[in-house]
Write a protein that holds these residues in place. Structure first.
Motif, PDB file in Angstrom:
ATOM      1  N   PRO A  83      39.635  38.800  37.453  1.00 52.44           N
ATOM      2  CA  PRO A  83      39.151  37.426  37.612  1.00 52.44           C
ATOM      3  C   PRO A  83      37.978  37.346  38.994  1.00 52.44           C
ATOM      4  O   PRO A  83      38.541  37.536  40.046  1.00 52.44           O
ATOM      5  CB  PRO A  83      40.156  36.726  37.978  1.00 52.44           C
ATOM      6  CG  PRO A  83      41.162  37.409  38.700  1.00 52.44           C
ATOM      7  CD  PRO A  83      40.903  39.006  37.861  1.00 52.44           C
ATOM      8  N   PHE A  85      35.374  35.961  41.473  1.00 50.75           N
ATOM      9  CA  PHE A  85      34.904  34.709  42.040  1.00 50.75           C
ATOM     10  C   PHE A  85      33.462  34.887  42.694  1.00 50.75           C
ATOM     11  O   PHE A  85      32.871  33.915  43.568  1.00 50.75           O
ATOM     12  CB  PHE A  85      35.840  34.086  43.486  1.00 50.75           C
ATOM     13  CG  PHE A  85      37.087  33.316  42.888  1.00 50.75           C
ATOM     14  CD1 PHE A  85      37.080  32.125  43.064  1.00 50.75           C
ATOM     15  CD2 PHE A  85      37.939  34.146  42.400  1.00 50.75           C
ATOM     16  CE1 PHE A  85      37.994  31.442  42.625  1.00 50.75           C
ATOM     17  CE2 PHE A  85      39.245  33.362  42.030  1.00 50.75           C
ATOM     18  CZ  PHE A  85      39.117  32.069  41.931  1.00 50.75           C
ATOM     19  N   VAL A 130      32.582  49.888  43.747  1.00 50.81           N
ATOM     20  CA  VAL A 130      33.477  49.515  44.946  1.00 50.81           C
ATOM     21  C   VAL A 130      34.661  48.425  44.448  1.00 50.81           C
ATOM     22  O   VAL A 130      35.771  48.822  44.637  1.00 50.81           O
ATOM     23  CB  VAL A 130      32.688  49.050  45.969  1.00 50.81           C
ATOM     24  CG1 VAL A 130      33.687  48.617  47.177  1.00 50.81           C
ATOM     25  CG2 VAL A 130      31.794  49.684  46.448  1.00 50.81           C
ATOM     26  N   VAL A 131      34.272  47.222  44.061  1.00 52.68           N
ATOM     27  CA  VAL A 131      35.199  46.095  43.984  1.00 52.68           C
ATOM     28  C   VAL A 131      36.067  46.405  42.566  1.00 52.68           C
ATOM     29  O   VAL A 131      37.246  45.950  42.813  1.00 52.68           O
ATOM     30  CB  VAL A 131      34.462  44.784  43.904  1.00 52.68           C
ATOM     31  CG1 VAL A 131      34.016  44.436  45.218  1.00 52.68           C
ATOM     32  CG2 VAL A 131      33.819  44.665  42.609  1.00 52.68           C
ATOM     33  N   ARG A 133      37.701  48.648  41.935  1.00 56.95           N
ATOM     34  CA  ARG A 133      38.994  49.571  42.141  1.00 56.95           C
ATOM     35  C   ARG A 133      40.065  48.657  42.773  1.00 56.95           C
ATOM     36  O   ARG A 133      41.109  49.347  42.778  1.00 56.95           O
ATOM     37  CB  ARG A 133      38.612  50.624  43.447  1.00 56.95           C
ATOM     38  CG  ARG A 133      37.484  51.637  43.116  1.00 56.95           C
ATOM     39  CD  ARG A 133      36.982  52.223  44.351  1.00 56.95           C
ATOM     40  NE  ARG A 133      38.015  53.125  44.705  1.00 56.95           N
ATOM     41  CZ  ARG A 133      37.777  54.160  45.413  1.00 56.95           C
ATOM     42  NH1 ARG A 133      36.632  54.901  45.526  1.00 56.95           N
ATOM     43  NH2 ARG A 133      38.799  54.581  46.067  1.00 56.95           N
ATOM     44  N   LEU A 134      39.632  47.373  42.970  1.00 56.27           N
ATOM     45  CA  LEU A 134      40.662  46.617  43.484  1.00 56.27           C
ATOM     46  C   LEU A 134      41.310  45.612  42.456  1.00 56.27           C
ATOM     47  O   LEU A 134      40.620  45.645  41.350  1.00 56.27           O
ATOM     48  CB  LEU A 134      40.076  45.587  44.759  1.00 56.27           C
ATOM     49  CG  LEU A 134      39.272  46.483  45.763  1.00 56.27           C
ATOM     50  CD1 LEU A 134      38.603  45.334  46.264  1.00 56.27           C
ATOM     51  CD2 LEU A 134      40.371  46.931  46.514  1.00 56.27           C
ATOM     52  N   GLY A 136      43.773  41.998  40.971  1.00 57.37           N
ATOM     53  CA  GLY A 136      44.516  40.912  41.422  1.00 57.37           C
ATOM     54  C   GLY A 136      43.735  40.207  42.778  1.00 57.37           C
ATOM     55  O   GLY A 136      42.437  39.920  42.687  1.00 57.37           O
ATOM     56  N   HIS A 137      44.777  39.555  43.648  1.00 56.33           N
ATOM     57  CA  HIS A 137      44.170  38.934  44.718  1.00 56.33           C
ATOM     58  C   HIS A 137      42.966  39.632  45.371  1.00 56.33           C
ATOM     59  O   HIS A 137      41.906  38.951  45.778  1.00 56.33           O
ATOM     60  CB  HIS A 137      45.152  38.871  45.946  1.00 56.33           C
ATOM     61  CG  HIS A 137      46.454  37.944  45.659  1.00 56.33           C
ATOM     62  ND1 HIS A 137      46.289  37.059  44.825  1.00 56.33           N
ATOM     63  CD2 HIS A 137      47.793  38.249  45.830  1.00 56.33           C
ATOM     64  CE1 HIS A 137      47.422  36.541  44.511  1.00 56.33           C
ATOM     65  NE2 HIS A 137      48.498  37.115  45.109  1.00 56.33           N
ATOM     66  N   TYR A 138      43.192  40.924  45.668  1.00 56.86           N
ATOM     67  CA  TYR A 138      42.092  41.683  46.484  1.00 56.86           C
ATOM     68  C   TYR A 138      40.694  41.566  45.674  1.00 56.86           C
ATOM     69  O   TYR A 138      39.805  41.490  46.357  1.00 56.86           O
ATOM     70  CB  TYR A 138      42.610  43.101  46.641  1.00 56.86           C
ATOM     71  CG  TYR A 138      43.840  43.312  47.377  1.00 56.86           C
ATOM     72  CD1 TYR A 138      43.672  43.238  48.873  1.00 56.86           C
ATOM     73  CD2 TYR A 138      45.205  43.373  46.547  1.00 56.86           C
ATOM     74  CE1 TYR A 138      44.749  43.321  49.438  1.00 56.86           C
ATOM     75  CE2 TYR A 138      46.168  43.553  47.607  1.00 56.86           C
ATOM     76  CZ  TYR A 138      46.055  43.547  48.937  1.00 56.86           C
ATOM     77  OH  TYR A 138      47.325  43.564  49.757  1.00 56.86           O
ATOM     78  N   ALA A 140      39.579  39.362  43.546  1.00 60.30           N
ATOM     79  CA  ALA A 140      39.046  37.948  43.471  1.00 60.30           C
ATOM     80  C   ALA A 140      38.458  37.880  44.929  1.00 60.30           C
ATOM     81  O   ALA A 140      37.277  37.214  44.973  1.00 60.30           O
ATOM     82  CB  ALA A 140      40.139  36.833  43.213  1.00 60.30           C
ATOM     83  N   ILE A 141      39.114  38.123  46.105  1.00 63.24           N
ATOM     84  CA  ILE A 141      38.455  37.918  47.263  1.00 63.24           C
ATOM     85  C   ILE A 141      37.371  38.774  47.885  1.00 63.24           C
ATOM     86  O   ILE A 141      36.432  38.265  48.086  1.00 63.24           O
ATOM     87  CB  ILE A 141      39.614  37.975  48.573  1.00 63.24           C
ATOM     88  CG1 ILE A 141      40.641  36.997  48.243  1.00 63.24           C
ATOM     89  CG2 ILE A 141      39.114  37.441  49.681  1.00 63.24           C
ATOM     90  CD1 ILE A 141      40.680  35.649  48.503  1.00 63.24           C
ATOM     91  N   ALA A 142      37.457  40.088  47.103  1.00 65.38           N
ATOM     92  CA  ALA A 142      36.389  40.962  47.525  1.00 65.38           C
ATOM     93  C   ALA A 142      34.976  40.298  46.800  1.00 65.38           C
ATOM     94  O   ALA A 142      33.877  40.401  47.270  1.00 65.38           O
ATOM     95  CB  ALA A 142      36.666  42.280  47.102  1.00 65.38           C
ATOM     96  N   LEU A 144      34.403  37.373  46.128  1.00 63.78           N
ATOM     97  CA  LEU A 144      33.937  36.001  46.825  1.00 63.78           C
ATOM     98  C   LEU A 144      33.268  36.541  48.230  1.00 63.78           C
ATOM     99  O   LEU A 144      32.302  35.996  48.336  1.00 63.78           O
ATOM    100  CB  LEU A 144      35.101  35.234  47.209  1.00 63.78           C
ATOM    101  CG  LEU A 144      34.970  34.005  47.863  1.00 63.78           C
ATOM    102  CD1 LEU A 144      34.036  32.921  47.013  1.00 63.78           C
ATOM    103  CD2 LEU A 144      36.269  33.381  48.069  1.00 63.78           C
ATOM    104  N   GLY A 145      33.789  37.448  48.637  1.00 65.75           N
ATOM    105  CA  GLY A 145      32.951  38.061  49.710  1.00 65.75           C
ATOM    106  C   GLY A 145      31.644  38.865  49.540  1.00 65.75           C
ATOM    107  O   GLY A 145      30.837  38.280  50.182  1.00 65.75           O
ATOM    108  N   VAL A 146      31.602  39.230  48.481  1.00 71.64           N
ATOM    109  CA  VAL A 146      30.156  39.678  47.808  1.00 71.64           C
ATOM    110  C   VAL A 146      29.193  38.559  47.894  1.00 71.64           C
ATOM    111  O   VAL A 146      28.132  38.676  48.290  1.00 71.64           O
ATOM    112  CB  VAL A 146      30.291  40.561  46.684  1.00 71.64           C
ATOM    113  CG1 VAL A 146      28.999  40.982  46.204  1.00 71.64           C
ATOM    114  CG2 VAL A 146      31.257  41.964  46.772  1.00 71.64           C
TER     115      VAL A 146
END
Lengths: 354, 295
Positions: A83, A85, A130-131, A133-134, A136-138, A140-142, A144-146
């Motif tokens: 998922p 964001f 990069v992202v 590799r993450l 769930g939560h991680y 989604a937030i990564a 959003l950070g991008v």
């Protein structure tokens, strides 16, 4: 739970025979392509009915735009189960790329459009390494950070016009955008529909259901999810590439719109994620509501959007299409025996699993 | 010398970040939810304090003691909001897809944001606290007194929460639910209520810190997301479920941000801290002090 199912089922049953619902929505190998073609033809003929340049044409164009975005989100969010964001980051890249290429480098719009798509895919590939590799939560937030970092960068750079953005006056006609967005949407729907019947589509769903098992079965999941992510990046980038000129203005807030990112997730979920028709239906439905609110209740859009998201997630986590096809397969199950002792018109004993 | 000053500034603000992050870590650890509306709790706490002060003095100005007296109000109000949020919304999606819980809290966050704009307009506001002498100089380093008060307040709130979790019966119940909800239910703990209390405590500490933020920085309806993201960075850095980790993570993030702002530009702080986060996630997915809270 079960009582409401039966009640709604009773009403639905009289309107839509379940087998047809099922065939229409998901597992419709025979009807998918003709339906898609028919839809495209109907949509393509709208401007010929005298809508050109008017309010309704703009609204329809925006609906196609959101359908592209929601469907792109769903390739990764719904089909693959990652998922995001941050999909609007691709949108912003595409939007700024065409704005800069047409205005500062005087390239023709079609060339700039294609280059913008290419740029968005490249960006998706780099970010994806990069992202993805993450989880769930991680994840989604990564993502959003991008999105937020991309927005911040566009606010600082000179070439993007900083915080005040870019005004674009030499733009193609409204009709061009109507057909452009429609064309991209139809192409994307066709592609996703085609892929969902191929090994590629099956592996994406396998990653969603159990990534470790998919890896254990010998699939290079990194390759598949990166490819899906790039596909999403391509179409989102195209949408953004056309949007900046369509809107005749672009700034960090519109290009990297975090609220839109939630909107398109809500659209995919509302319609039914993981399907082809779902995100498109959701986009048309939710955009209609949002358009009404923006006309009659300015300043409350986000309250409405937040409420819609909450109600969708709590009430219909499977969306319109998911709920309907669940109903269809349930009815199918009842019809062919199963648990439905009350369903008397087919009383013969048939084993539950055909 | 400049670097020392930046680090001191960073530590002073970092304690506030840490306090917010501790609440965020608590929900993450106990309820296994990323509360994307956590920053909105900070915002609402700031506005509560602002309101109470305005009710008493007629404008948002007052003596330090009067301001400190508004903090328990902010804490109480936010406890109620957090408790209600868990009971009405979050409890309905617990145990489903992680992604749905993210969406529910994000939905709540944008709805609260716009309601706040409708209620208080989008203009930034701040609480003015009168000190006879607003700042002091220690060994060549300027320390604004109010920042020192906020720093101490954040540490006290964090410490109070730590004591609450370690020493009280409710705190033990919370830790039990965090470790194993089924077993906790078997020994007679009301899991739903305990989770709601956790949500309430987490929001309460965010609200208390929000009041301090209203004094030393400012508050506006759309500030929440940044605090949520900072909390996320800090918690990932410190390790999910670790209060000391969150504290150290907060102080570090504050220092890094001030150094970036001081030597480059404040526009780059978010980009730099997020890049650090992503590097960290890849190198050390469980954080520096990481132990998985639920395992």
């Amino acid at each position: 739970m079960s009582t409401t199912d039966e009640e709604s089922g009773g009403v639905l049953r009289s309107i839509l025979p379940p087998e047809q619902v099922d065939r229409f929505l998901g597992t419709c190998d025979d009807y998918g392509w003709p339906l898609l073609g028919l839809g495209a033809l109907v949509a393509a003929s709208f401007p010929l009915l005298g809508l050109e340049g008017g309010y309704y044409m703009t609204v329809l164009t925006e609906m196609f735009l959101f359908a592209i975005l929601a469907l792109s989100w769903d390739i990764v969010g719904g089909q693959t189960g990652y998922p995001s964001f941050g999909n609007m980051a691709f949108f912003g890249i595409g939007a700024y790329a065409t704005a800069i290429l047409t205005k500062d480098f005087a390239l023709a719009f079609p060339v700039a459009f294609l280059l913008a798509g290419l740029l968005a895919v490249t960006f998706a590939a780099i970010i994806g390494i990069v992202v993805l590799r993450l989880r769930g939560h991680y994840f989604a937030i990564a993502t959003l950070g991008v999105l937020l970092v991309a927005q911040q960068v566009s606010r600082i750079l000179d070439i993007t016009g900083g915080a005040s953005g870019k005004i674009l006056l030499e733009t193609p006609s409204a009709e061009t955008f109507y057909y452009l967005f429609l064309g991209v949407l139809v192409f994307e729907m066709g592609l996703v529909y085609y892929l969902s019947g191929t090994r590629f589509g099956f592996v994406l769903n396998a990653i969603r259901d159990d990534e470790e098992k998919a890896t254990a079965m010998g699939f290079n999941t990194t390759y598949y999810k990166t490819a899906a992510w790039m596909l999403a990046g391509l179409f989102t980038g195209f949408a953004g590439a056309a949007y900046s000129l369509f809107n005749t203005f672009i700034d960090p807030q519109t290009a990297y719109n975090g609220a839109w990112n939630v909107e398109l997730i809500a659209m995919a979920l509302l319609g039914g994620s993981g399907t082809v028709a779902g995100p498109v239906i959701g986009a048309f439905g939710l955009h209609t509501i949002i358009e009404l609110v923006e006309t009659y209740a300015v300043g409350w859009q986000l309250v409405l959007l937040g409420g819609a998201v909450i109600i969708t997630v709590i009430g219909f986590p499977k969306g319109v299409v998911g709920t309907l096809s669940e109903y269809a397969s349930q009815m199918d199950y009842y019809k062919h025996g199963g648990m439905a002792a009350t369903d008397t018109d087919d009383g013969s004993e048939v084993s539950a699993d055909e | 010398m400049a670097a020392t000053q930046f680090v001191v500034n960073g530590l002073l603000v970092g304690a506030l970040f840490a306090g917010v992050a501790v609440g965020f870590a608590l929900i993450w650890g106990v309820v296994d939810i990323i509360n994307l509306a956590h920053g909105e709790m900070v915002m609402l706490g700031g506005y509560t304090s602002y309101w109470v002060l305005t009710l008493i003095t007629g404008n948002a100005e007052g003596s330090p003691l009067l301001f400190l007296a508004t903090i328990p109000v902010a804490i109480a109000v936010l406890f109620g909001i957090g408790y209600a949020l868990q009971r009405t919304l979050v409890s309905r999606v617990i145990g489903t897809d992680i992604f749905l819980t993210l969406l529910v809290t994000f939905g709540a966050s944008i709805a609260i944001q716009q309601l706040a704009i409708q209620a208080w307009s989008a203009n930034p506001r701040s609480i003015q606290v009168s000190f006879a002498d607003p700042s002091m100089t220690l060994a060549g380093i300027v320390v604004p007194k109010m920042k020192l008060v906020a720093f101490a307040g954040a540490l006290v709130l964090t410490a109070l929460m730590y004591v609450f979790l370690q020493k009280t019966r409710t705190g033990r119940a919370i830790r039990a639910v965090s470790q194993n909800p089924e077993a906790a239910a078997l020994v007679g703990i009301d899991v739903e209520h305990t989770r709601a209390v956790t949500f309430g405590v987490s929001s309460a500490i965010a609200g208390g810190i929000g009041a301090f933020i209203a004094v030393i920085l400012n508050i506006q309806p759309q500030m929440g997301l940044i605090y949520t993201l900072k909390s996320f960075i800090i918690v990932v850095f410190g390790g999910v479920g670790s209060i000391p980790g969150a504290l150290i993570g907060g102080l570090l993030l504050g220092s890094v941000e001030e150094l970036v702002a001081g030597f480059a530009s404040s526009q780059w702080t978010l980009a730099v801290s997020f890049s650090l986060l992503i590097v960290l996630l890849i190198l050390k997915p469980k954080g520096l002090f990481g132990q998985e809270a639920d395992q």
